[in-house]
Structures are given as structure tokens and as C-alpha cells.
Write a protein that holds these residues in place. Sequence first.
Motif, PDB file in Angstrom:
ATOM      1  N   VAL A   4       0.870  -1.186   0.000  1.00 57.41           N
ATOM      2  CA  VAL A   4       0.000   0.000   0.000  1.00 57.41           C
ATOM      3  C   VAL A   4       0.898   1.224   0.000  1.00 57.41           C
ATOM      4  CG1 VAL A   4      -1.849   1.215   1.192  1.00 57.41           C
ATOM      5  CG2 VAL A   4      -1.604  -1.263   1.491  1.00 57.41           C
ATOM      6  N   LEU A   6       0.838   5.040   0.606  1.00 51.28           N
ATOM      7  CA  LEU A   6       0.046   6.176   1.066  1.00 51.28           C
ATOM      8  C   LEU A   6       0.628   7.463   0.479  1.00 51.28           C
ATOM      9  CD1 LEU A   6      -0.464   5.091   4.780  1.00 51.28           C
ATOM     10  CD2 LEU A   6      -2.068   4.894   2.879  1.00 51.28           C
ATOM     11  N   TRP A  15      -5.062   5.819   4.529  1.00 52.02           N
ATOM     12  CA  TRP A  15      -4.899   4.606   5.330  1.00 52.02           C
ATOM     13  C   TRP A  15      -6.263   3.943   5.560  1.00 52.02           C
ATOM     14  CZ3 TRP A  15      -7.032   2.954   9.859  1.00 52.02           C
ATOM     15  CH2 TRP A  15      -6.510   1.760  10.375  1.00 52.02           C
ATOM     16  N   TRP A  34       3.064  -1.580   4.210  1.00 53.09           N
ATOM     17  CA  TRP A  34       2.627  -0.180   4.153  1.00 53.09           C
ATOM     18  C   TRP A  34       3.822   0.723   3.863  1.00 53.09           C
ATOM     19  CZ3 TRP A  34      -2.556   0.992   4.809  1.00 53.09           C
ATOM     20  CH2 TRP A  34      -3.352  -0.061   5.277  1.00 53.09           C
ATOM     21  N   PHE A  88       1.322   2.195  10.681  1.00 48.68           N
ATOM     22  CA  PHE A  88       0.248   1.798   9.755  1.00 48.68           C
ATOM     23  C   PHE A  88      -0.088   0.320   9.937  1.00 48.68           C
ATOM     24  CE2 PHE A  88       2.618   5.070   7.113  1.00 48.68           C
ATOM     25  CZ  PHE A  88       1.724   6.093   7.365  1.00 48.68           C
ATOM     26  N   TYR A  92      -3.514  -1.468  11.323  1.00 47.22           N
ATOM     27  CA  TYR A  92      -4.252  -2.420  10.484  1.00 47.22           C
ATOM     28  C   TYR A  92      -4.442  -3.747  11.229  1.00 47.22           C
ATOM     29  CZ  TYR A  92      -5.834  -5.328   6.666  1.00 47.22           C
ATOM     30  OH  TYR A  92      -6.583  -6.183   5.901  1.00 47.22           O
TER      31      TYR A  92
END
Length: 485
Positions: A4, A6, A15, A34, A88, A92
Motif C-alpha cells: 500500500v 500512502l 490509510w 505499508w 500503519f 491495520y
Amino acid sequence: MQVVRLAHETDFDGWRQAARDLRARGVAPEAALWTVDGDNSLFRPADADLEEVAGSPPKPGPGATFSVPKAFVDLAGRAILHRSDERFALLYRLLWRLQDQPHLLRIASDPDVARAHDFASAVGRAAHKMKAFVRFRCAFDDQGEAYVAWFEPAHRVVAATAPFFARRYANQRFSILTPDLCVHWDRCDLTVTPGADPADAPREDALEDFWRTYYASIFNPARLKPKAMQREMPKMYWRNLPEAGLIPQLIAGAEARTTDMVRQAPSQPSRRVVKAALRNSRDAPYDGMAPTSLEEIAAGVDHCRRCDLWRDSTQGVTGEGPPRARLMFVGEQPGDQEDLAGRPFVGPAGQVFDRALEDAGVLRAETYVTNAVKHFKHELRGKRRIHQTPNPGEVAACRWWLDGERRLVRPRVIVMLGATAALAVTGKATPIAKTRGQALQLPDQAQGVVTYHPSYLLRVPDEAAKAAAYAMFVEDLRLAWKLAA
Ligand code: URA
């Protein structure tokens, strides 16, 4: 593995969107990586890129219609501003676990929960330090005067804290420059630009002299505690503070200044106030004897014989804080350490109080802190002085002083810390758990907020209940600060 990307370091919307998407597709925390986009631009739209790196795409999971408690969204919104690279993934993982454990956040001892709370608290402290230690310097541009400050926050709190400065300095143009990003207020809108170089901050001007004079005038040598000063004003912030250059000089001159202050201090309160202090009547009206200043109250409290508690205590402990503070805190009575130090909330309850104020973003220095009863009620057990709750008669006798403080300070909001404070302020018994968390109208125009006493938070035996009570306490302080703004 799902990567991911960001848009920037504090991309909370990105997020949330990515976490929702991953959760709905059943991507386990171990399978998500992340990262923050290389250009780290806060000015890109906040939608995260998801990129498949290896393996077959995960199947839609049972979390497709999953929702999380608001407390988690609030916690995540704060923790994400921490500088840790872990944040992050940690958030999660919590989100993932919440589906099977909807009450997970109540388990204060859970390592993920504890870590997220630690992150959020550190962020709260960084925001608090920013509110306390940003120092503006005067600068001029084609539109005239503006104020500029350079600051290096411990965590990424600049954008979140900027509205506080905009409210406080609504009529001044200002910029706060930091290495993370810069915020600018033009008396109308707040705008954000990329991080700045320290060379952009003007260094010397009259504002610095102002700050130096101010700091020297509020410096009280009798209360010199270099360790405590460093704790409150950590050295890493000193280089941005014009007044910090004065500290060695003030420390060196402290002893002589203390002697001087003792010589100059009025040793006796006025006869009028002594007369009131000696009167043993509980509901004596303000018939010309009312204290006319907080100094008179402080002197009168120490002579007070309106009930018998003075006999066994070291001294009367009056309130402290700015004479026109908007927010007043009322505790129960001084404890063992307060009785010795002559100041409210400096012992163990004071430490919890200070931590909660920081977590709530309340600046203690801008509030007036006092107690319902000004002498320490206790019983001796061996060498130990054990706290005893003051009875309603003692509370009523001491209202003379509390009412005087309320009349003189005229706060917008009064926070009652526990049942004794609520009795003293409202004149009636008030159930804390039922009344807390809301604004009450008091007869003297102030608003009231009832909450727990910090000592109660120390006594709650169960860890989860303790964490929950602490969170409610912080929430109440935040509400009071907002009402007083
Ligand atoms: N508890 C209080 O209520 N007040 C203090 O000042 C200290 C502990």
C-alpha cells in the motif's frame, strides 16, 4: 504480498480507505506492506495505491461489511501522527483483530492496544509541547506585519495543532515553519506548504526581548526545581526559545532573589480578612469582609480557623494559576505532599492529573487549580499521614474561600474533580458516574463539568476498568477546555 502506498506520512484518509479495502478482501496483516510515496506530498489527493507484489489475489473476506467502534477511529487518527514506521501496520492489525474481538480496545494489557495508546499519548504530548513552546517572532512582508515561528515537533502534529493557533491568534497573520510542513494563517484560512529550512525563520527582533522580559518576570526563584523545569521544558526545545538563554542566569541568581522576595512579602493579611478567617460561622455572607484579591485569600487561608482542620496540617494550600483563568479546576483537599509543598496537585494525584491534562491538550499554566478544602485532613498511622475525606461541615466552612476564588477569577468553566468538589461547587450531592461528560449551568454564569477525582483513577483495581475511567477523564478535560476556549 500487498503493497500500500500512502500519499504522505499523515495520510489518514488514505490509510482508512486502504485498510477498509484490504479488510474487505481478506488480506491478513502479515500480507500487507505499508509504505509512503517517495515524493511525500501532502498536496496529492488522499487515495492510496494498492499494488499486487506476489501471489494470487486474496478472496473477499468475511469483513466486507465490517465496522469499527468510533473509539478506534479516534485512536488511529492520533496514533498515525507518531513517527514510528510501525504505525500503519499496527493499526491495520488492530482493525483486523477487532472483527473477532469487538471489545479488544478495552483490554489495556494487550500489546497492540497498549502500543497504539502509547503512540497516541506521545502524539498528545508532542501537540501539548507545541502549544506551549512555539514562539513567534515579528516579521514584515508586502502585506505588513506577520509572526513567524520555527518549531521541530517530536511527532507529526503540525497540521492537527494549527487550528489551536488560528483560534488563539485569530487576528494576526502567522506562519509556523517546521521540517515536516509549514502552516500559514491569513486571518481567514489556514494553508499548508512543504517543510521549511531553519534558515527561513527570522532570528532576532523585539519579540524576543518581550519574551525574555516576560519569562524573567514569571520566573519564581522560590520554586526553582531545575529537574522539573527540564521535564516540562525539555532541552531539545530550548534552542527555539528566546527565554532559554536566561535560564542559567536565573538559576544562578535564584538564592538572592528568594531572600529578597521573603523580605518584601507581606507577612500579614489585612485585618478584615483575618477577621473573616477566624469566624467560625459557615454561611457568613460577604458583608464587607470578602477578600478582594487572590493574595488576600492566600494569606487568609493560612490564618483560617473556620473549622478545625488547620490544627494538624502544615499550612493552608490556596489555589494557583492566572488570576483571570478561563478554566478552574477544583479538587478535594491538599494531600500529604501538597500540605508540605503549599501547592495543589503536586503529589501522586497531581501526576495523574498532569498526564491527563497533557493527553487532553490542556495547558495547566493557563488554568486555575484549587481545592474545595484548603487544609489536609488526615489521621496518623505510625509515621504515615493517611488521607481522610472532609465532612460536609468542613466543606461548607471552606466554601468561603472557594467562593472568593470563584468571584475573583470568574472562570468560564469549573471542573469538579470528584464528589467533594461537586458538593462544594454546586452545594448538593452529585453522582459522578451519572453526571460526568456533560456541561452543567452553574448559578454564577460559569459552566460546570463534573468528573472523576485523579486519585480514584489510581485506586481502580481492574486494569481495563482503570484504562476506561482514565479515557473518560481525559474526555471530560477535553470537553472543559473546549467550553472554556
Ligand atoms: N487531591 C486533591 O484533591 N487536591 C490536591 O491538591 C491533591 C490531591
